[in-house]
Enzyme design. Sequence first.
Site, PDB file in Angstrom:
ATOM      1  N   GLY A 175       0.617  -1.160   0.282  1.00  0.00           N
ATOM      2  CA  GLY A 175       0.213  -0.260   0.365  1.00  0.00           C
ATOM      3  C   GLY A 175       1.095   0.872   0.463  1.00  0.00           C
ATOM      4  CE1 TYR A 176       5.549   0.599   1.064  1.00  0.00           C
ATOM      5  CE2 TYR A 176       7.191   2.351  -0.289  1.00  0.00           C
ATOM      6  CZ  TYR A 176       6.864   1.247   0.502  1.00  0.00           C
ATOM      7  OH  TYR A 176       7.795   1.268   0.994  1.00  0.00           O
ATOM      8  CD  GLU A 215       8.421  -1.570  -5.720  1.00  0.00           C
ATOM      9  OE1 GLU A 215       8.474  -1.119  -4.709  1.00  0.00           O
ATOM     10  OE2 GLU A 215       6.730  -2.111  -6.601  1.00  0.00           O
TER      11      GLU A 215
END
Lengths: 378, 397
Positions: free
Chosen positions: B131-132, B247
Amino acid sequence: MSMTPDQQMLEDTARQFFAERSPPGAVRANRTAGRSFDPTLWQQIGELGFSGALIPESHGGSGIGYRGLGLVLEAAGRTLCASPLLQSSFIGAAAVLRHGSAAQQASLLPRIAMGELTLALAVDETPHHHPENTRTVARHVDGGWVLNGRKRFVADGDSASLLLTLARIDTAGAESDALRWFLVPSATAGVTRQRLHTVDGEGFADIEFAAVDLGADAALGTASPTSWQDVLDVACIALASTMQGSAEAALALTLDHLKTRTQFGQLIGSFQSLQHRVARLHVDLQLARAAVTGALDELDARGHVTADPRLHRLASLCKALCGDALHDVSNETVQLHGGIGMTDVHDSGLFLKRARVLETLYGTSSHHRDRYARLAGI
Amino acid sequence: MSNIEEFRLETRQWLETHCPASLRTPMSEREVVWGGRNATFPSDDAQRWLQAMGERGWTAPTWPRSYGGGGLTAEQNAVLQEELRRIKARPPLYSFGLWMFGPVLLEFGSEEQKQRFLPPIVRGETRWCQGYSEPGAGSDLASLATRCEDHGEHFLINGQKIWTSYANLADWMFCLVRTDTRTKHGGISFVVFDMRTAGVETRPIRLISGDSPFCETFLTDVRVPKDQLIGPLNGGWEIAKRLLMHERTNISAEAFGNAAGLDLIETARQFVGLREGVLANTDLRARIARHRMRDEAFRLAVQQARTGHGRSSSAATSALASSFKVAAASLNQERCELLLECLGHEGLGWEGEGFSTDALRATRHWLRSKGNSIEGGTTEINLNVIAKRVLGLPDPV
């Protein structure tokens, strides 16, 4: 394969040596002195063990290996240092190590390691690199060879004592498809050389071979259909290491300028359009570096095994990627420096001129992309 | 025999026994195992393979054994990866827990949190989502506005996340929230919660490729226990940045590189044809060659980074992550464009008869690849990071 502590130390030593002893400005000093390199500097390079880096200790070298000497060449490339290191210590030594007979190795390697004997690769005959079209001919005669032909744009051709010359074999009056390397002492009767003044000020020459009589031992090693390509592969990898160093140094020079030059009341390096241009160059250099490292590691891993299709591919890969990267970086170095970049007093132009010479030598990036494509099957 | 060679032999034997033959083949997107509470497996073999690797901790080879990891050194892990590649073993598990959340939890989490969250990640029992981004916080991630208030016993979260990969399929979310509105970067915290918590709602977003890998996630009065705050209150930004580095490295190394399907060279030969032994279209040939060369160099770079080539400070890793992300995105997009160009009209099918399955898949990949330079930090943001952090250029005034 990681860099070993020895290699790390070697890189530090080499970078410091070339930065102190032969900064880019030395190109101007050589130009003024009318020489292609500084003989005292070459002696010091030998004392550090760099000229014998590829050569095993049993032949008087330091046995540092391909990756190690690649790091040294890169360091020399960073300061645009002119010396026989590339032609003789890397390309020449590798050719003799990979293809020379035991007798040739015993007689040549210790003198190459000492730096007293210097080699240069004599391959091109036309403005573009097409070794398969070689017209210089070596005719087999009783007890030896007779060499006829003309080589052009021979790097270090003005100073090398031994010319490693690519020639077509002629047996019984019939030229064959076979190409082979010959060791031709430049002082042999029938060899004439003419110094060329190229943009980078290095020691290029055109060389004429007119009925040059050579002994049977002038042919490098034994006849093999593939050895001529192997030597050029090694040459491309050596050039790529040098170009990688020059490109990184040119980018560093440019970054220094972006961090100090003020316009519109701010450092020009704070402008995003300029930041993105140099950031993209940085990414290109990372890829080029990976290609060079991969090729050098491959040389070390395979020892002196030759005629390997993987090596053909890696050689073209790193020559083209480093060539492209250096091309782009050298243009941006001039452009981002603005007015000062156009002047002879600034180092930008030195990088630009050397860049084009290295890019062209032994095949442009375009030549190597074409070769790579063929190897990939298209 | 050296210890590492012994380790190689043992590993080889173990893999021989435990890696089913059916999993030593190329994997399509549909065969990827993501694990989680509602895990689906393309075959019993795939389930057995995950179980075996998970029990041994080799889904997370370098994590400590105390958290279920493999406890391997970097050198041993390099050997393990070599042996896995040698037999062409499929990855047993794709997991944002393994790639992103786990590494930051190891660095920033409390002992209790590590014990609680890491072992199920290793075994593939929990599927995580990220959740960014928010509708108003894309490239400017730190402007995120999802509110997280202290309600004594628990936190209360209200807001909206977007581009949440597979939120509709995930079990837990790691989430950036605003715990202080007075400062920008210093008012962000990093929390985790179960996606079954009341007030969490997900809605898939349909992309130009027809796929829906991303969701909108709505958070309405979501109660989160206080022991699910990772790191200090208002100390989330450091964790967020570190996670982005993981990431980016991962997107570059895994997600783009292994696109199954048509081979570019083969497709070019087949659809464009040869003339005098080389590709008939010389312009296309030159562009394919240029692409393939950069691609090979990139693969070498990734491989060298994996085996700890050169210098490896955390700054160097972070620098590399952004460079790799920029390169990987452009290479994959280039590959997809070239493939489409080679296919000609055959590459323009959307679905149905008249187009080969491979060509249809290539077309969808091409559309999906447009996201590569946007997700996980846009190319422009990564160039900013390189300029600032690697090249040391000054901030704009």
